[in-house]
Write a protein that holds these residues in place. Sequence first.
Motif, mmCIF file in Angstrom:
data_model
loop_
_atom_site.group_PDB
_atom_site.id
_atom_site.type_symbol
_atom_site.label_atom_id
_atom_site.label_comp_id
_atom_site.label_asym_id
_atom_site.label_seq_id
_atom_site.Cartn_x
_atom_site.Cartn_y
_atom_site.Cartn_z
ATOM 1 N N ALA A 162 107.742 105.389 28.688
ATOM 2 C CA ALA A 162 107.247 105.285 30.058
ATOM 3 C C ALA A 162 106.108 106.282 30.272
ATOM 4 N N GLU A 163 104.888 105.784 30.340
ATOM 5 C CA GLU A 163 103.736 106.662 30.575
ATOM 6 C C GLU A 163 103.663 107.109 32.030
ATOM 7 N N LYS A 164 103.998 106.184 32.923
ATOM 8 C CA LYS A 164 104.015 106.478 34.349
ATOM 9 C C LYS A 164 105.181 105.721 34.975
ATOM 10 N N LEU A 165 105.664 106.242 36.096
ATOM 11 C CA LEU A 165 106.747 105.621 36.845
ATOM 12 C C LEU A 165 106.268 105.385 38.273
ATOM 13 N N ILE A 166 106.430 104.145 38.730
ATOM 14 C CA ILE A 166 106.073 103.805 40.110
ATOM 15 C C ILE A 166 107.310 103.230 40.780
ATOM 16 N N LEU A 167 107.709 103.815 41.885
ATOM 17 C CA LEU A 167 108.899 103.394 42.616
ATOM 18 C C LEU A 167 108.474 102.853 43.977
ATOM 19 N N GLU A 168 108.689 101.557 44.167
ATOM 20 C CA GLU A 168 108.357 100.898 45.428
ATOM 21 C C GLU A 168 109.640 100.696 46.238
ATOM 22 N N ASN A 169 109.762 101.422 47.323
ATOM 23 C CA ASN A 169 110.966 101.361 48.158
ATOM 24 C C ASN A 169 112.233 101.204 47.310
ATOM 25 N N PRO A 170 112.463 102.145 46.416
ATOM 26 C CA PRO A 170 113.660 102.061 45.579
ATOM 27 C C PRO A 170 114.911 102.325 46.404
ATOM 28 N N ILE A 171 115.983 101.616 46.108
ATOM 29 C CA ILE A 171 117.261 102.012 46.689
ATOM 30 C C ILE A 171 117.825 103.129 45.817
ATOM 31 N N GLY A 172 118.898 103.747 46.275
ATOM 32 C CA GLY A 172 119.488 104.839 45.509
ATOM 33 C C GLY A 172 118.841 106.186 45.757
ATOM 34 N N LEU A 173 118.064 106.316 46.834
ATOM 35 C CA LEU A 173 117.492 107.618 47.186
ATOM 36 C C LEU A 173 118.517 108.499 47.890
ATOM 37 N N LYS A 260 110.434 113.525 33.541
ATOM 38 C CA LYS A 260 109.300 114.143 32.850
ATOM 39 C C LYS A 260 108.062 113.257 32.901
ATOM 40 N N VAL A 261 108.151 112.179 33.654
ATOM 41 C CA VAL A 261 107.092 111.177 33.726
ATOM 42 C C VAL A 261 106.365 111.301 35.061
ATOM 43 N N PRO A 262 105.034 111.291 35.069
ATOM 44 C CA PRO A 262 104.307 111.276 36.342
ATOM 45 C C PRO A 262 104.771 110.093 37.193
ATOM 46 N N THR A 263 104.998 110.343 38.474
ATOM 47 C CA THR A 263 105.652 109.350 39.319
ATOM 48 C C THR A 263 104.898 109.148 40.630
ATOM 49 N N LEU A 264 104.766 107.877 41.005
ATOM 50 C CA LEU A 264 104.206 107.515 42.303
ATOM 51 C C LEU A 264 105.286 106.832 43.127
ATOM 52 N N LEU A 265 105.478 107.328 44.336
ATOM 53 C CA LEU A 265 106.371 106.691 45.297
ATOM 54 C C LEU A 265 105.528 105.917 46.306
ATOM 55 N N ILE A 266 105.798 104.612 46.432
ATOM 56 C CA ILE A 266 105.160 103.798 47.463
ATOM 57 C C ILE A 266 106.264 103.397 48.435
ATOM 58 N N ILE A 267 106.183 103.910 49.655
ATOM 59 C CA ILE A 267 107.289 103.786 50.591
ATOM 60 C C ILE A 267 106.843 103.139 51.898
ATOM 61 N N ALA A 305 104.913 114.346 41.164
ATOM 62 C CA ALA A 305 105.007 113.179 42.037
ATOM 63 C C ALA A 305 103.842 113.076 43.000
ATOM 64 N N GLN A 306 103.532 111.850 43.358
ATOM 65 C CA GLN A 306 102.630 111.542 44.455
ATOM 66 C C GLN A 306 103.368 110.592 45.398
ATOM 67 N N LEU A 307 103.029 110.655 46.663
ATOM 68 C CA LEU A 307 103.677 109.829 47.666
ATOM 69 C C LEU A 307 102.647 109.081 48.491
ATOM 70 N N VAL A 308 102.825 107.785 48.577
ATOM 71 C CA VAL A 308 102.036 106.941 49.477
ATOM 72 C C VAL A 308 102.993 106.335 50.483
ATOM 73 N N GLU A 309 102.820 106.658 51.743
ATOM 74 C CA GLU A 309 103.628 106.072 52.801
ATOM 75 C C GLU A 309 102.835 104.977 53.502
ATOM 76 N N ILE A 326 98.800 97.334 46.849
ATOM 77 C CA ILE A 326 98.120 97.191 45.558
ATOM 78 C C ILE A 326 96.993 98.208 45.373
ATOM 79 N N GLU A 327 96.332 98.599 46.428
ATOM 80 C CA GLU A 327 95.197 99.517 46.270
ATOM 81 C C GLU A 327 95.642 100.885 45.755
ATOM 82 N N PRO A 328 96.648 101.534 46.348
ATOM 83 C CA PRO A 328 97.098 102.807 45.768
ATOM 84 C C PRO A 328 97.708 102.644 44.382
ATOM 85 N N LEU A 329 98.317 101.483 44.108
ATOM 86 C CA LEU A 329 98.866 101.245 42.777
ATOM 87 C C LEU A 329 97.752 101.196 41.740
ATOM 88 N N LYS A 330 96.715 100.434 42.011
ATOM 89 C CA LYS A 330 95.608 100.340 41.050
ATOM 90 C C LYS A 330 94.941 101.705 40.850
#
Length: 335
Positions: A162-173, A260-267, A305-309, A326-330
């Motif tokens: 996993a080079e990067k991890l992107i979590l879009e409104n994940p459950i289990g928070l 240990k993976v750079p992570t983006l949260l899109i919430i 981590a980075q966070l996009v709300e 899609i724009e913050p994801l790209k």
Amino acid sequence: MKSFTISLFTAILFILPITNHSQNQGLQWLDIELSNYNYPYKVNSVTLDIQDQKLDMVYMDVQPDNYNGKNVLLLHGKNFNGAYWETTIKALVKEGYRVIVPDQIGFGKSSKPEHFHYTFQQLALNTKSLLDTLKISKVAVLGHSMGGMLATRFALMFPDTAEKLILENPIGLEDWKLKVPYKPVEWWYQNELKKDFESIKSYQKSNYYDGKWKPDYDQWVNLLAGWTLNSSYKRIAWNAALTYDMIFTQPVVYEFDQLKVPTLLIIGTRDRTALAKPLVSEDVRQTMGLYDQLGKETYQKIPDAQLVEIPEIGHLPHIESFDAFIEPLKKYLKQ
């Protein structure tokens, strides 16, 4: 440096599904493996020899003409399958990414076993086996809803893949076990047997979209409700019950600090999704699924981590507000 940006099975199959025939008029009957439903891109399958049985894991592998050497793995949520990633796939392929979209065992077009011990570790192993079959050694992993829990487990188990991890409104928070009384698999199973189009739509309308329904959303209800017309629905319901138990009993919330993976949260901050809300009092219910708070709390736990709300958007940003998703994801994938 963080940045903040915008068979026991056969023994209990004794309850018949409760359906409302007037609600089901016009609803398409769906095969147990969705063979009569077309996905947006060609599907293939890999046979997995797991838990003393052979199971087929179906996937889409969409390769661009202008391949940029990067791969993206899309992991679906509990009430969905790979088909709902269509617009995301199209946008990423246009950017040159190879996009791999599996249906997990028990979901979509993949096998629905009569007996299976569901764990996020097992689903992560299945997904890694698929990537190995495709000879893919590096991916950015994007998981939505339940897929976010799986994506997190995958990144914890395979940080070199996993080079990067992107979590879009994940459950289990949050850990629902701290607030909700445990119910056995049979309880979840009986709930599944009672579902029909209207009950599924009502749940999604309330929890995902804050009562703001659009006709386009019906297609995602149909993919679940169409199964209730199938004579094999008991098996589908049993697998759904097992995965609910997996979600409830296997939280990842305590391990975010181990990533240990750079992570983006899109919430989408309007989201109020939480498991088993009807089992608690109204006062407790009001404390669950508060994504406008959970996103910030999770962002603080993940080392890189980075966070996009996305304000005023609910559980499915890539469906409800695609451009804002899609724009913050790209942008993140290019970093």
